[in-house]
Design a protein around this motif. Structure first.
Motif, PDB file in Angstrom:
ATOM      1  N   GLY A   3       1.421  -1.167  -0.238  1.00 29.83           N
ATOM      2  CA  GLY A   3       0.084   0.325  -0.240  1.00 29.83           C
ATOM      3  C   GLY A   3       0.673   1.575   0.061  1.00 29.83           C
ATOM      4  O   GLY A   3       2.021   1.207  -0.231  1.00 29.83           O
ATOM      5  N   HIS A   4       0.479   2.388   0.474  1.00 32.12           N
ATOM      6  CA  HIS A   4       1.287   3.825   0.764  1.00 32.12           C
ATOM      7  C   HIS A   4       1.433   3.303   1.818  1.00 32.12           C
ATOM      8  O   HIS A   4       1.285   3.897   3.459  1.00 32.12           O
ATOM      9  N   HIS A   5       3.157   3.941   1.705  1.00 33.75           N
ATOM     10  CA  HIS A   5       3.718   3.825   3.109  1.00 33.75           C
ATOM     11  C   HIS A   5       4.344   4.746   3.973  1.00 33.75           C
ATOM     12  O   HIS A   5       5.035   6.030   3.780  1.00 33.75           O
ATOM     13  N   LEU A  48      10.921   3.253 -11.574  1.00 33.69           N
ATOM     14  CA  LEU A  48      11.524   4.820 -11.260  1.00 33.69           C
ATOM     15  C   LEU A  48      11.540   5.524 -10.385  1.00 33.69           C
ATOM     16  O   LEU A  48      11.618   6.636  -9.975  1.00 33.69           O
ATOM     17  N   GLY A  49      10.965   4.921  -8.854  1.00 35.38           N
ATOM     18  CA  GLY A  49      10.611   4.803  -7.772  1.00 35.38           C
ATOM     19  C   GLY A  49       9.440   5.849  -7.666  1.00 35.38           C
ATOM     20  O   GLY A  49       9.240   6.691  -6.277  1.00 35.38           O
ATOM     21  N   ARG A  50       8.829   5.427  -8.631  1.00 34.48           N
ATOM     22  CA  ARG A  50       6.797   6.615  -8.804  1.00 34.48           C
ATOM     23  C   ARG A  50       6.298   5.532  -7.414  1.00 34.48           C
ATOM     24  O   ARG A  50       6.167   4.572  -7.805  1.00 34.48           O
ATOM     25  N   THR A  51       4.720   6.200  -7.712  1.00 40.06           N
ATOM     26  CA  THR A  51       4.065   5.882  -6.325  1.00 40.06           C
ATOM     27  C   THR A  51       3.163   5.029  -6.901  1.00 40.06           C
ATOM     28  O   THR A  51       2.109   5.652  -8.057  1.00 40.06           O
ATOM     29  N   ARG A  52       2.328   4.096  -6.646  1.00 43.80           N
ATOM     30  CA  ARG A  52       1.462   3.181  -7.140  1.00 43.80           C
ATOM     31  C   ARG A  52      -0.060   3.196  -6.286  1.00 43.80           C
ATOM     32  O   ARG A  52      -1.281   3.431  -7.103  1.00 43.80           O
ATOM     33  N   PHE A  53      -0.276   2.984  -5.249  1.00 41.24           N
ATOM     34  CA  PHE A  53      -0.900   3.266  -3.810  1.00 41.24           C
ATOM     35  C   PHE A  53      -0.765   4.953  -4.053  1.00 41.24           C
ATOM     36  O   PHE A  53      -0.131   5.099  -3.298  1.00 41.24           O
ATOM     37  N   HIS A  54      -1.582   5.852  -3.373  1.00 35.05           N
ATOM     38  CA  HIS A  54      -2.150   7.137  -2.982  1.00 35.05           C
ATOM     39  C   HIS A  54      -3.177   7.370  -1.965  1.00 35.05           C
ATOM     40  O   HIS A  54      -4.253   7.337  -2.441  1.00 35.05           O
ATOM     41  N   CYS A  55      -2.346   8.565  -1.601  1.00 38.24           N
ATOM     42  CA  CYS A  55      -3.808   8.636  -0.471  1.00 38.24           C
ATOM     43  C   CYS A  55      -4.769   9.989  -0.718  1.00 38.24           C
ATOM     44  O   CYS A  55      -5.171  10.039   0.490  1.00 38.24           O
ATOM     45  N   PHE A  56      -4.498  10.572  -1.809  1.00 40.91           N
ATOM     46  CA  PHE A  56      -5.422  11.611  -2.022  1.00 40.91           C
ATOM     47  C   PHE A  56      -5.643  11.683  -3.363  1.00 40.91           C
ATOM     48  O   PHE A  56      -5.791  10.186  -4.402  1.00 40.91           O
ATOM     49  N   LYS A  92       8.307  13.883  -1.600  1.00 32.20           N
ATOM     50  CA  LYS A  92       8.509  14.566  -2.324  1.00 32.20           C
ATOM     51  C   LYS A  92       7.864  14.066  -3.406  1.00 32.20           C
ATOM     52  O   LYS A  92       8.070  15.058  -4.606  1.00 32.20           O
ATOM     53  N   ASN A  93       7.862  12.836  -4.170  1.00 36.89           N
ATOM     54  CA  ASN A  93       6.581  12.389  -5.157  1.00 36.89           C
ATOM     55  C   ASN A  93       5.846  13.332  -5.460  1.00 36.89           C
ATOM     56  O   ASN A  93       4.738  13.699  -5.064  1.00 36.89           O
ATOM     57  N   LYS A  94       5.695  13.931  -7.083  1.00 34.73           N
ATOM     58  CA  LYS A  94       4.382  14.896  -7.631  1.00 34.73           C
ATOM     59  C   LYS A  94       4.589  15.261  -9.245  1.00 34.73           C
ATOM     60  O   LYS A  94       5.433  15.136  -9.660  1.00 34.73           O
ATOM     61  N   GLY A  95       3.202  15.735  -9.218  1.00 33.39           N
ATOM     62  CA  GLY A  95       3.555  15.561 -10.619  1.00 33.39           C
ATOM     63  C   GLY A  95       3.254  14.632 -12.026  1.00 33.39           C
ATOM     64  O   GLY A  95       3.340  13.149 -11.075  1.00 33.39           O
ATOM     65  N   ILE A  96       3.207  14.806 -13.248  1.00 31.10           N
ATOM     66  CA  ILE A  96       3.234  13.120 -13.367  1.00 31.10           C
ATOM     67  C   ILE A  96       3.942  12.472 -13.571  1.00 31.10           C
ATOM     68  O   ILE A  96       4.466  11.379 -13.764  1.00 31.10           O
ATOM     69  N   ASP A  97       5.798  12.995 -13.252  1.00 34.22           N
ATOM     70  CA  ASP A  97       7.080  11.696 -13.387  1.00 34.22           C
ATOM     71  C   ASP A  97       6.785  11.076 -11.916  1.00 34.22           C
ATOM     72  O   ASP A  97       7.460  10.443 -11.960  1.00 34.22           O
ATOM     73  N   GLY A  98       5.974  11.762 -10.856  1.00 33.34           N
ATOM     74  CA  GLY A  98       6.135  10.839 -10.182  1.00 33.34           C
ATOM     75  C   GLY A  98       4.360  10.074  -9.285  1.00 33.34           C
ATOM     76  O   GLY A  98       4.721   8.194  -8.545  1.00 33.34           O
ATOM     77  N   ILE A  99       3.671  10.036 -10.381  1.00 38.27           N
ATOM     78  CA  ILE A  99       3.557   9.454 -10.438  1.00 38.27           C
ATOM     79  C   ILE A  99       3.261   7.841 -11.590  1.00 38.27           C
ATOM     80  O   ILE A  99       3.152   8.222 -12.248  1.00 38.27           O
TER      81      ILE A  99
END
Length: 273
Positions: A126-128, A193-201, A224-231
């Motif tokens: 999940g989101h860690h 690439l370190g991008r997130t799969r589960f998201h709190c928002f 600190k992940n955000k934007g298209i390159d973070g997801i």
């Protein structure tokens, strides 16, 4: 005009091979305000779906547990839900996904991620969050998925109140504490690439990166992940999705296409990235 017919062979094959039980935490007052829209959208892609409430409603249907409603009872409700699933549906799935009634889940991406995981391992994803516990814990709102072995340990060992706290309002933290105590590890769900799969928002908030200050304190791993390159391109879940936005996401994920652009097919013999 004829409706477009998508080729869903890969997704259907994954659905047969990677069985996911989804259970949605809801309440009588939310059933026809929020939960009905989950039923009409993403939940139909689960192998098994259960709606867990405090009152049985055979017409919906919901599973009514003997637990009072209210935030202070969320841990008890969650533990009883997993116990009900273990007693009645343990052999119907290999992975067991918990979601709130304002969470949106893309089941195809969840199954694709799980192709590189084993349900025999004591693990959950999940989101860690990195606070309070040695291994941290997973956000309840973003949804989390237990392996078959994790569910077995949760029920067979977690009923000992010296090991697991079965009451309290901080459901995700208490489940995380229990998992740590019974040897269930938090798995890495980020892509290569370190991008997130589960998201709190919501997708909009993760794209803008306008997070509340607490999120940076709790999310020591990907805050600190955000934007298209973070997801991740293969994102699995988003939280705080309003009922009408469930249908927005259905359209964006399953219908909107840029003409002349074909998305790449993944080789399922390779690990999910």
């Amino acid at each position: 005009m004829a409706l477009r017919k998508d080729n869903t062979n890969i997704a259907e094959d994954l659905k047969r091979r990677i069985r996911v039980l989804c259970w949605v935490m809801t309440s009588p007052q939310n059933l026809h305000v929020k939960t009905i829209h989950i039923k009409h959208t993403w939940a139909k892609r689960c192998n098994v779906v259960l709606y867990i409430s405090s009152t049985t409603d055979k017409s919906f249907p919901t599973v009514g547990l003997n637990v009072s409603e209210g935030r202070q009872h969320l841990t008890e409700k969650t533990m009883q839900a997993f116990k009900y699933i273990y007693d009645n549906h343990y052999n119907d799935a290999d992975w067991f996904m918990k979601a709130d009634d304002d969470t949106y889940v893309i089941l195809e991406n969840l199954r694709y991620f799980l192709t590189s995981q084993s349900p025999k391992d004591p693990v959950y994803f999940g989101h860690h969050f990195g606070r309070y516990l040695k291994q941290g814990y997973l956000s309840g709102g973003a949804g989390y998925v237990l392996s078959k072995e994790a569910l077995r340990r949760l029920i067979q060992k977690g009923n000992n109140t010296k090991i697991c706290n079965n009451v309290g309002e901080n459901e995700d933290l208490e489940i995380g504490r229990c998992m740590e105590n019974i040897g269930v590890k938090i798995g890495n769900s980020s892509d290569s690439l370190g991008r997130t799969r589960f998201h709190c928002f919501t997708p909009e908030l993760h794209l803008s990166g306008d997070y509340p200050s607490w999120f940076y304190r709790f999310d020591a791993f990907h805050g600190k992940n955000k934007g298209i390159d973070g997801i991740s391109d293969y994102a699995i879940s988003f939280h705080y999705v309003k009922p009408n936005h469930m249908y927005d996401l259905e359209f964006y994920v399953y219908h909107l296409r840029p003409y002349g652009v074909t998305s790449g097919h993944q080789n399922l013999n390779q690990p999910a990235h």
